[in-house]
Design a protein around this motif. Structure first.
Motif, PDB file in Angstrom:
ATOM      1  N   ASN A 267      60.168   6.499  45.455  1.00 26.95           N
ATOM      2  CA  ASN A 267      60.099   7.334  44.250  1.00 26.95           C
ATOM      3  C   ASN A 267      59.008   8.395  44.273  1.00 26.95           C
ATOM      4  N   PHE A 268      57.884   8.098  44.940  1.00 26.92           N
ATOM      5  CA  PHE A 268      56.786   9.074  44.959  1.00 26.92           C
ATOM      6  C   PHE A 268      56.774   9.888  46.247  1.00 26.92           C
ATOM      7  N   GLY A 269      57.436   9.379  47.280  1.00 25.81           N
ATOM      8  CA  GLY A 269      57.500  10.095  48.559  1.00 25.81           C
ATOM      9  C   GLY A 269      58.027  11.523  48.404  1.00 25.81           C
ATOM     10  N   PRO A 270      59.180  11.702  47.751  1.00 25.28           N
ATOM     11  CA  PRO A 270      59.756  13.048  47.641  1.00 25.28           C
ATOM     12  C   PRO A 270      58.818  14.051  46.957  1.00 25.28           C
ATOM     13  N   ALA A 271      57.977  13.587  46.032  1.00 22.59           N
ATOM     14  CA  ALA A 271      57.061  14.495  45.329  1.00 22.59           C
ATOM     15  C   ALA A 271      55.712  14.573  46.038  1.00 22.59           C
ATOM     16  N   ASN A 272      55.587  13.816  47.158  1.00 22.83           N
ATOM     17  CA  ASN A 272      54.330  13.781  47.903  1.00 22.83           C
ATOM     18  C   ASN A 272      53.168  13.331  47.014  1.00 22.83           C
ATOM     19  N   TYR A 273      53.447  12.434  46.091  1.00 20.47           N
ATOM     20  CA  TYR A 273      52.403  11.919  45.192  1.00 20.47           C
ATOM     21  C   TYR A 273      51.655  10.787  45.882  1.00 20.47           C
ATOM     22  N   LYS A 274      50.365  10.985  46.031  1.00 21.18           N
ATOM     23  CA  LYS A 274      49.532   9.971  46.694  1.00 21.18           C
ATOM     24  C   LYS A 274      49.028   8.993  45.632  1.00 21.18           C
ATOM     25  N   ASN A 275      49.742   7.902  45.500  1.00 16.12           N
ATOM     26  CA  ASN A 275      49.371   6.928  44.458  1.00 16.12           C
ATOM     27  C   ASN A 275      48.200   6.054  44.890  1.00 16.12           C
ATOM     28  N   GLU A 276      47.573   5.455  43.894  1.00 17.59           N
ATOM     29  CA  GLU A 276      46.494   4.489  44.146  1.00 17.59           C
ATOM     30  C   GLU A 276      47.128   3.177  44.612  1.00 17.59           C
ATOM     31  N   PRO A 277      46.353   2.306  45.280  1.00 15.70           N
ATOM     32  CA  PRO A 277      46.886   0.999  45.688  1.00 15.70           C
ATOM     33  C   PRO A 277      47.324   0.174  44.474  1.00 15.70           C
ATOM     34  N   ALA A 278      48.120  -0.842  44.731  1.00 13.82           N
ATOM     35  CA  ALA A 278      48.610  -1.698  43.636  1.00 13.82           C
ATOM     36  C   ALA A 278      47.438  -2.316  42.889  1.00 13.82           C
ATOM     37  N   PRO A 279      47.418  -2.203  41.564  1.00 14.53           N
ATOM     38  CA  PRO A 279      46.323  -2.821  40.803  1.00 14.53           C
ATOM     39  C   PRO A 279      46.461  -4.334  40.801  1.00 14.53           C
ATOM     40  N   LYS A 280      45.365  -5.003  40.481  1.00 14.02           N
ATOM     41  CA  LYS A 280      45.413  -6.465  40.292  1.00 14.02           C
ATOM     42  C   LYS A 280      45.792  -6.734  38.846  1.00 14.02           C
ATOM     43  N   ILE A 281      46.652  -7.711  38.659  1.00 11.26           N
ATOM     44  CA  ILE A 281      47.080  -8.052  37.297  1.00 11.26           C
ATOM     45  C   ILE A 281      45.853  -8.417  36.446  1.00 11.26           C
ATOM     46  N   GLY A 282      45.793  -7.838  35.284  1.00 11.39           N
ATOM     47  CA  GLY A 282      44.704  -8.149  34.345  1.00 11.39           C
ATOM     48  C   GLY A 282      43.427  -7.347  34.578  1.00 11.39           C
ATOM     49  N   VAL A 283      43.402  -6.533  35.632  1.00 11.44           N
ATOM     50  CA  VAL A 283      42.187  -5.748  35.913  1.00 11.44           C
ATOM     51  C   VAL A 283      42.414  -4.288  35.525  1.00 11.44           C
ATOM     52  N   ILE A 284      41.715  -3.860  34.489  1.00  9.94           N
ATOM     53  CA  ILE A 284      41.858  -2.492  33.981  1.00  9.94           C
ATOM     54  C   ILE A 284      40.723  -1.639  34.527  1.00  9.94           C
ATOM     55  N   VAL A 285      41.068  -0.502  35.108  1.00  9.05           N
ATOM     56  CA  VAL A 285      40.024   0.439  35.540  1.00  9.05           C
ATOM     57  C   VAL A 285      39.611   1.239  34.314  1.00  9.05           C
ATOM     58  N   PRO A 286      38.335   1.128  33.901  1.00  7.11           N
ATOM     59  CA  PRO A 286      37.938   1.772  32.648  1.00  7.11           C
ATOM     60  C   PRO A 286      37.940   3.290  32.726  1.00  7.11           C
TER      61      PRO A 286
END
Ligand code: GLU
Length: 289
Positions: A267-286
């Motif tokens: 899904n992100f490959g075609p738009a060349n979107y460099k996503n962040e790694p998979a988050p850990k469940i329950g861990v929110i980046v503030p």
């Protein structure tokens, strides 16, 4: 400033949405968005899931009526873990400003719609996840000299009512921007193209999908600013911890069995979107990390 024109994508989505509403659904639904029992077991019933309809790469209703995007893949995986096959899923459009209400009313069982987990929203709904970390950014014309958040002060900016993007601009990024709030991001694109709008702001994940559309290729660019941390969660009815727990288990499995990576690439490959790694469940980046 006129923003009356809608893009072909949103116009098509609107027609399809109206058609879908007109056709309706004759299966009986309980107040949890499921037509089967609310235990989460499929057993032949339907499950209603809220997504976006106009965000390529995340949640898109295609002209043939099918659905595509990362949120769609996440929702489909989660539904399967809850006991529902793809043909038992009924996708429902949940625009940014409608999400809390759609969940509280029981229109949908859950929402996977670029839905950031926030303290404000947690007062009304529960969240499973997070399952993706995105960042607020700007989409501008390729020749624009807007390069930082404060450049937006005094400029015409477009975003969506009920989004964190609109709130962040007003509260902190550029309080003096002339903010036009519409109901879907695709409505901002015509204005951006015509010059009526100087910038469109929302998550980089969404903006990358728009910029990669054939009709916009070479016309727009992302500013590349990480203006916020957007922790995407799956919205669930407040107090429905059984469903939230099951969805968290499903999301963990989606990452560990490689399906999350596959969905990202597809899904992100075609738009060349460099996503962040998979988050850990329950861990929110503030907010400010
Ligand atoms: N993720 C942000 C939010 O939940 C912006 C994208 C959206 O409106 O869906 O508000």
């Amino acid at each position: 400033m006129k923003l009356r024109k809608v893009t072909a994508v949103s116009a098509a989505a609107l027609v399809l949405a109206l058609t879908a509403t007109a056709c309706g659904s004759d299966d009986k639904k309980d107040d949890t968005g499921s037509s089967a029992s609310s235990s989460g077991s499929g057993s032949g019933g339907k499950i209603k899931i809220g997504i976006k309809y106009d965000q390529p790469g995340l949640g898109l209703k295609k002209p043939d009526g099918s659905f595509a995007g990362f949120d769609v893949d996440v929702a489909t995986y989660v539904a399967k873990e809850l006991g529902y096959e793809p043909n038992q899923i009924e996708f429902v459009e949940t625009k940014s400003a409608d999400r809390e209400n759609a969940i509280s009313r029981g229109d949908v069982k859950f929402i996977a719609a670029t839905y950031s987990i926030t303290d404000e929203r947690k007062k009304k709904v529960d969240f499973a996840g997070p399952y993706l970390l995105a960042h607020q950014d700007l989409l501008v014309k390729s020749d624009s000299d807007i390069s930082k958040g404060t450049d937006l002060n005094g400029k015409n900016l477009c975003s969506v009512t009920g989004s964190t993007s609109a709130q962040n601009v007003q509260k902190s990024i550029a309080p003096k921007a002339n903010l036009k709030e519409v109901s879907t991001y695709s409505e901002c694109l015509a204005g951006l193209q015509s010059g009526a709008i100087d910038a469109l702001t929302t998550d980089d994940s969404i903006l990358a999908g728009f910029a990669a559309q054939d009709q916009y290729k070479g016309k727009f660019k992302l500013a590349g600013l990480k203006l916020s941390n957007e922790n995407y969660g799956i919205g669930v009815k407040k107090g429905d911890t059984a469903t939230t727990d099951k969805i968290n288990a499903a999301l963990e499995k989606m990452v560990s069995d490689g399906s999350w990576d596959k969905a990202v690439t597809a899904n992100f490959g075609p738009a060349n979107y460099k996503n962040e790694p998979a988050p850990k469940i329950g861990v929110i980046v503030p907010k400010a990390s």
